[in-house]
Scaffold this motif. Structure first.
Motif, PDB file in Angstrom:
ATOM      1  N   LEU A  14      71.911  64.746  52.615  1.00  0.00           N
ATOM      2  CA  LEU A  14      72.067  65.154  51.217  1.00  0.00           C
ATOM      3  C   LEU A  14      73.422  65.800  50.956  1.00  0.00           C
ATOM      4  O   LEU A  14      74.021  65.568  49.907  1.00  0.00           O
ATOM      5  N   GLN A  15      73.925  66.578  51.897  1.00  0.00           N
ATOM      6  CA  GLN A  15      75.248  67.178  51.715  1.00  0.00           C
ATOM      7  C   GLN A  15      76.316  66.099  51.599  1.00  0.00           C
ATOM      8  O   GLN A  15      77.268  66.242  50.857  1.00  0.00           O
ATOM      9  N   THR A  51      61.016  55.135  59.440  1.00  0.00           N
ATOM     10  CA  THR A  51      61.707  56.048  58.528  1.00  0.00           C
ATOM     11  C   THR A  51      60.783  57.219  58.209  1.00  0.00           C
ATOM     12  O   THR A  51      59.568  57.152  58.441  1.00  0.00           O
ATOM     13  N   LEU A  52      61.355  58.266  57.646  1.00  0.00           N
ATOM     14  CA  LEU A  52      60.552  59.423  57.249  1.00  0.00           C
ATOM     15  C   LEU A  52      59.563  59.041  56.154  1.00  0.00           C
ATOM     16  O   LEU A  52      58.454  59.578  56.096  1.00  0.00           O
ATOM     17  N   LEU A  92      67.588  58.806  48.717  1.00  0.00           N
ATOM     18  CA  LEU A  92      68.525  59.064  49.817  1.00  0.00           C
ATOM     19  C   LEU A  92      67.815  59.459  51.114  1.00  0.00           C
ATOM     20  O   LEU A  92      68.220  59.050  52.198  1.00  0.00           O
ATOM     21  N   ILE A  93      66.756  60.260  51.002  1.00  0.00           N
ATOM     22  CA  ILE A  93      66.127  60.792  52.224  1.00  0.00           C
ATOM     23  C   ILE A  93      65.047  59.885  52.803  1.00  0.00           C
ATOM     24  O   ILE A  93      64.717  59.999  53.976  1.00  0.00           O
ATOM     25  N   ARG A  94      64.506  58.998  52.010  1.00  0.00           N
ATOM     26  CA  ARG A  94      63.383  58.186  52.483  1.00  0.00           C
ATOM     27  C   ARG A  94      63.772  57.240  53.614  1.00  0.00           C
ATOM     28  O   ARG A  94      62.941  56.876  54.440  1.00  0.00           O
ATOM     29  N   THR A  95      65.051  56.886  53.704  1.00  0.00           N
ATOM     30  CA  THR A  95      65.515  55.940  54.729  1.00  0.00           C
ATOM     31  C   THR A  95      65.965  56.615  56.020  1.00  0.00           C
ATOM     32  O   THR A  95      66.364  55.932  56.959  1.00  0.00           O
ATOM     33  N   ILE A  96      65.923  57.941  56.069  1.00  0.00           N
ATOM     34  CA  ILE A  96      66.293  58.641  57.301  1.00  0.00           C
ATOM     35  C   ILE A  96      65.302  58.245  58.392  1.00  0.00           C
ATOM     36  O   ILE A  96      64.090  58.211  58.162  1.00  0.00           O
TER      37      ILE A  96
END
Length: 160
Positions: free
Chosen positions: A104-105, A55-56, A43-47
């Motif tokens: 994430l929330q 991306t991050l 979920l967070i890798r594509t931010i």
């Protein structure tokens, strides 16, 4: 009698295995936590970075190893993220932490408590930023700012 004893032994071992009390069941626990950690990382890798088109994950701000998941109880998990800003004086580290929290929330499919930190020793004001991104009131206030909210929305938007 021997058959009943064997059946009872098999039933007891299955109950222990399913409950996680046997060695085989205990071995399942880390695997479940690993799966949840990979789910979080996915979920967070594509931010997107607020400043760059990357991306991050591409910038190595987040990696698989920066995500840890611990079981609090049967239905709740503690998710710990330790991200690494690209430079020790990164002015957008707080915004990156906010993006991680918002994504994430919104997207985690299991009940969780979330803790987000800057990796130790990787930012000049990590302690202050860690307090900000883990303070519910500050996060809520930040998301009430329309300009900030728009930046966060652009960063967490899923790629096409």
């Amino acid at each position: 009698m021997e058959r009943v004893s064997g059946l009872l032994s098999w039933t007891l071992s299955r109950v222990l295995w399913l409950s996680g009390l046997s060695e085989a069941g205990a071995a399942r626990q880390p695997r479940i936590m690993e799966e949840k950690a990979l789910e979080v990382y996915d979920l967070i890798r594509t931010i997107r970075d607020p400043e760059k088109p990357n991306t991050l994950e591409e910038l190595e701000v987040v990696t698989e190893s920066c995500v840890e998941v611990q079981e609090i109880n049967e239905e709740d998990y503690l998710v710990i993220i330790r991200f690494t800003p690209t430079v020790p004086h990164c002015s957008l580290a707080t915004l990156i932490g906010l993006c991680l929290r918002v994504k994430l929330q919104r997207c985690l499919p299991f009940k969780h408590k979330l803790e987000i930190y800057i990796s130790e020793g990787t930012h000049s004001t990590e302690e202050d930023i860690n307090k900000q991104i883990n303070d519910k009131e500050r996060v809520a206030a930040a998301m009430e700012n329309p300009n900030l909210r728009e930046i966060v929305e652009q960063c967490v938007l899923e790629p096409d």
